[in-house]
Design an enzyme around this catalytic site. Structure first.
Site, PDB file in Angstrom:
ATOM      1  N   GLU A  41       0.766  -1.254   0.000  1.00  0.00           N
ATOM      2  CA  GLU A  41       0.000   0.000   0.000  1.00  0.00           C
ATOM      3  C   GLU A  41       0.795   1.300   0.000  1.00  0.00           C
ATOM      4  O   GLU A  41       0.705   2.099   0.946  1.00  0.00           O
ATOM      5  CB  GLU A  41      -0.985  -0.017   1.187  1.00  0.00           C
ATOM      6  CG  GLU A  41      -1.988  -1.147   1.072  1.00  0.00           C
ATOM      7  CD  GLU A  41      -3.163  -1.051   2.043  1.00  0.00           C
ATOM      8  OE1 GLU A  41      -3.100  -0.269   3.004  1.00  0.00           O
ATOM      9  OE2 GLU A  41      -4.148  -1.776   1.815  1.00  0.00           O
ATOM     10  N   GLU A  88      -5.542  -7.958  -0.997  1.00  0.00           N
ATOM     11  CA  GLU A  88      -6.309  -7.664   0.219  1.00  0.00           C
ATOM     12  C   GLU A  88      -7.729  -7.317  -0.181  1.00  0.00           C
ATOM     13  O   GLU A  88      -7.954  -6.454  -1.033  1.00  0.00           O
ATOM     14  CB  GLU A  88      -5.734  -6.472   1.009  1.00  0.00           C
ATOM     15  CG  GLU A  88      -4.517  -6.780   1.835  1.00  0.00           C
ATOM     16  CD  GLU A  88      -4.138  -5.643   2.787  1.00  0.00           C
ATOM     17  OE1 GLU A  88      -5.031  -4.858   3.163  1.00  0.00           O
ATOM     18  OE2 GLU A  88      -2.952  -5.557   3.149  1.00  0.00           O
TER      19      GLU A  88
END
Ligand SMILES: *[C@@H]1O[C@H](CO)[C@@H](O)[C@H](O)[C@H]1NC(C)=O
Length: 351
Positions: A166, A275
């Site tokens: 991320e 995710e």
């Protein structure tokens, strides 16, 4: 779990523009814990780390993976870990033999199941507040880490190199230069053919990836110029603010997946949803199942999904109050029992 007749499944697949078989190649779950203590600005507090390893007094992450693989048929696990831990706080330095040895117990436990095992450097493109390649932390600091990890695991074909969890609030073109340097370092270290996951900005969100991160990263290539096994790494949550911090879901994310799939198709590339998830609630069972169903019909561009998260989410800093996105299976009387969202969607949609 598919109840369609062959004809109606083919018709549905044709309508949705799907290719190939009716399900993705890979499905699994994150085994979190080595990342506990990490913040989104790359701060790390080692005392909050909670290795999902019985040998460290933690939850039995290896037992969890064995259960998920054997009883549920899952075949990919993601193993988040803090960069600081692997080099014992020595930025740009050598792998720490002791710390890497402990993390390697989880990696070997994963490999032992026959699944793909993602090494996920869970640092948000940061080492404390320094952004890799952009402020205070050099690209070489990260490519050196990857060179050493690739050298260690180059003979293991089921290892996947998850370059960075991320990235956010950074210059995407400079980031693409960093990503290229890491890919080059991994391939030069002799890990010539394993999958490498390429993350983009905005926490590598599916939404918008096709317009900003994708175009910046599409030129990243192997030593010979090919793009083989360079897979885009994307995340998506289905709660009201897309943060993955609420137990209720409000949308199924299919519009964003659709937008990205068109871009992937036109560039002949694939992505992994490493995710996604939600609470163990009726709204999330509806939306997560719809999301994963859709991916099954677009398995030509989506390699699969990895749900968030099992591992240590019922211990350490997360003991007491249940974590909102808890997918840790319960072990009792010689038997593992999955959380409802796990059995209904994460596993259910892979059958
Ligand atoms: C990270 O550390 C810095 C410096 O100590 C601090 O200012 C910042 O608030 C920390 N970030 C988080 C999310 O805790």
């Amino acid at each position: 779990m598919y109840r369609f007749s062959t004809l109606s499944a083919l018709a549905a697949a044709a309508l949705l523009g799907a290719t190939g078989a009716q399900k993705v190649q890979r499905a699994g779950v994150n085994i979190a814990g080595f990342d506990f203590g990490m913040t989104i600005d790359g701060n790390f507090t080692q005392s909050q780390m909670q290795p999902p390893l019985k040998s460290q007094g933690g939850p039995d992450g290896i037992g969890q993976m064995q259960h998920f693989a054997k009883d549920d048929g899952l075949n990919i696990f993601r193993l988040p870990v803090a960069w600081q831990n692997l080099v014992n706080y020595d930025l740009g330095g050598s792998l720490d033999t002791n710390n890497v040895g402990i993390y390697d117990q989880l990696v070997q436990g994963c490999l032992g199941t026959g699944a793909l095992c993602i090494i996920d450097i869970h640092n948000y493109a940061r080492w404390y507040q320094g952004i890799v390649g952009q402020s205070g932390v050099t690209t070489q600091d990260l490519s050196s880490l990857w060179s050493q990890l690739a050298s260690k695991y180059r003979s293991k074909s089921n290892i996947v190199f998850g370059l960075m969890n991320e990235p956010h609030d950074l210059d995407i073109n400079e980031w693409a230069t960093t990503v290229q340097a890491c890919v080059t370092a991994i391939r030069q270290a002799g890990a010539t053919s394993q999958i490498i996951l390429l993350p983009g900005l905005d926490f590598t969100a599916v939404g918008g990836f096709a317009s900003v991160s994708g175009p910046a990263l599409v030129g990243v290539h192997n030593l010979d110029g090919s793009k083989t096994n360079l897979v885009f790494d994307v995340h998506q949550y289905l709660d009201s603010d897309n943060s993955g911090t609420h137990t209720e879901c409000t949308h199924n994310g299919v519009n964003s997946l659709q937008e990205l799939s068109v871009w992937l198709q036109s560039n002949s590339r694939m992505a992994l949803l490493s995710e996604t998830g939600g609470g163990n609630t009726a709204s999330c069972e509806t939306d997560v199942c719809a999301e994963l169903d859709w991916m099954n019909y677009h398995n030509g561009v989506y390699l699969g999904w990895v749900a968030w998260a099992a591992g240590s989410f019922e211990s350490g800093v997360f003991s007491g109050d249940r974590y909102e996105l808890d997918l840790v299976p319960e072990y009792a009387n010689g038997k593992w029992t999955d959380k409802p969202l796990m059995s209904t969607c994460v596993v259910g949609k892979f059958h």
